[in-house]
Design an enzyme around this catalytic site. Sequence first.
Site, PDB file in Angstrom:
ATOM      1  N   ASP A 149       0.757  -1.308   0.005  1.00  0.00           N
ATOM      2  CA  ASP A 149      -0.112   0.001   0.020  1.00  0.00           C
ATOM      3  C   ASP A 149       1.003   1.329  -0.034  1.00  0.00           C
ATOM      4  O   ASP A 149       0.603   2.142   0.798  1.00  0.00           O
ATOM      5  CB  ASP A 149      -0.857   0.020   1.249  1.00  0.00           C
ATOM      6  CG  ASP A 149      -1.566  -1.360   1.361  1.00  0.00           C
ATOM      7  OD1 ASP A 149      -1.973  -1.947   0.271  1.00  0.00           O
ATOM      8  OD2 ASP A 149      -1.863  -1.638   2.617  1.00  0.00           O
ATOM      9  N   GLU A 179     -11.384   0.915  -3.378  1.00  0.00           N
ATOM     10  CA  GLU A 179     -10.548   1.293  -2.134  1.00  0.00           C
ATOM     11  C   GLU A 179      -9.151   1.866  -2.355  1.00  0.00           C
ATOM     12  O   GLU A 179      -8.960   2.343  -3.548  1.00  0.00           O
ATOM     13  CB  GLU A 179     -10.184  -0.018  -1.576  1.00  0.00           C
ATOM     14  CG  GLU A 179      -9.275  -1.203  -2.133  1.00  0.00           C
ATOM     15  CD  GLU A 179      -9.015  -2.343  -1.192  1.00  0.00           C
ATOM     16  OE1 GLU A 179      -9.188  -2.314  -0.098  1.00  0.00           O
ATOM     17  OE2 GLU A 179      -8.606  -3.297  -1.837  1.00  0.00           O
TER      18      GLU A 179
END
EC number: 3.2.1.55
Length: 537
Positions: free
Chosen positions: A13, A192
């Site tokens: 991420d 997301e």
Amino acid sequence: MIRNPILPGFNPDPSICRVGADYYIATSTFEWYPGVQIHHSRDLVNWTLVRRPLERRSQLDMRGNPDSCGIWAPCLSYADGQFWLVYTDVKRFDGSFKDAPNYIVTAPAIEAEWSEPVYVNSSGFDPSLFHDDDGRKWFLNMQWNHRTESYGGSPKSPAFDGILLQEWDPVTKALKGPLRNIFAGSPLGLVEGPHLFKRNGWYYLTTAEGGTGYDHAVTMARSRRIEGPYEMHPNMHLITSKDHPGAVLQRAGHGQYVETPDGEAYHTHLCGRPLPPKRRCTLGRETSLQKCVWRDDDWLYLENGTSVPDVDVPGLFGAVPAEKPMRSEYSFDGGTLLADFQWLRTPEPERIFNLTDRPGHLRLIARESIGSWFEQALVARRQEHHSFRAETVVEFSPDTYQQVAGLTHYYNRHKFHAVAVTLHETLGRCVTILSCNGDYPNGRLSFPAESDVAIAAEGRVQLAMEIRENDLQFFWQTEGKGAWQPIGPILDAGMISDEGGRGEHGSFTGAFAGVFAFDTSGRGKIADFDWFNYDEL
């Protein structure tokens, strides 16, 4: 030349931020403490871990957090003379709910002490903070809809209910104004990881889609107004390997855009490097960086003309990769734990280890069982290579079989192998193996050594493990006596991966090599480790 992944091993991420000539990448740490890894570079090629900012109980307490919860998808930015870090501390994974409080912390410099957290909301995870050129600040996160059949390792798109946008006031430290759902995502689904940036009057939104597995992607959209409506990129996905199973970098998605001072464009993304034959990513989700170009249509594209990420990418002029040592030796002589190491969940590390009671040694205070979600004495470093050897030496005098200390290849409570010193009623002090071979949800142990190996009642014991891609072999020897002896059969090292056990989407962190001790009698038995070595094979 940039060689991907730029951050090997468990570094997912990636949120990238440039301040002048300095680049910073923040990555998720999940249940590992302290929270959030921040790496620094000046050339986009060589990266150094410089900070884990969430280091106090008031900032982060993950005791009780399930596996693969904790810190998800931090966002790092710089504005108003300070750094801003936004993060989620996820408290639940299985079942219909995702309890996901979001916070903001700030600091005048990356290496400085970071502020107390400011709570923002809990409507979903993967938050980010966008600083507009008019001085306003906007908070984004995905919205979680619990009214769907989306359970743990089986995510369903309706649960990922679009990207929320709301203004955040730095004076009142609160959200204000209308709350808008600005982007429902593409047909790929599972939207997301939102990040906003602005260029030539356009607001560009990059999101992660397709889940954390082999359908992962970076999806791009844009609008003239921050609240939308947003139009989709001509290719829909800026970066993805989902239709190219032969690509080296798989599971490509979830990243952020950055420009150099000269206007060159790059985009980070996470990725996985699977091993045959089962396509298991034993190094977890890693960080890579792709060179991009802007075309006349004001859309961003990979420089290679495809959506498939490259291993080798053009870097900044004159940047040369530093030679990395194949061996890392840790002596524990410095009095502080070196930055390579982390532990699990607790903000009170003095309860589980110290380097002061016996100088030159890492002293573990055996607490709860290996795999506990609350307080376990396990200190480990990331696996960064598909093949490696780890060694240590331990002084440990158990007086019950409930006291165990040794060396482990660890992912979570359902996926680990360990070789350790313990006590057997008949054999006395001995070396044993204990494994949890992906048994979800029960976490049943197996003892693949078949029979424990008796050793001397006193003395230091050296323990080692060799991982060669999917295979693991443990070794032991009494220090100063004889040679290394294998113990037990070859074990499945590939199980210690995202895809092992429960399977894709069931967990998404990474493998660690480290030392542990537990004492389920509750007496806090001491185990002293003199050194730890990690060698690339």
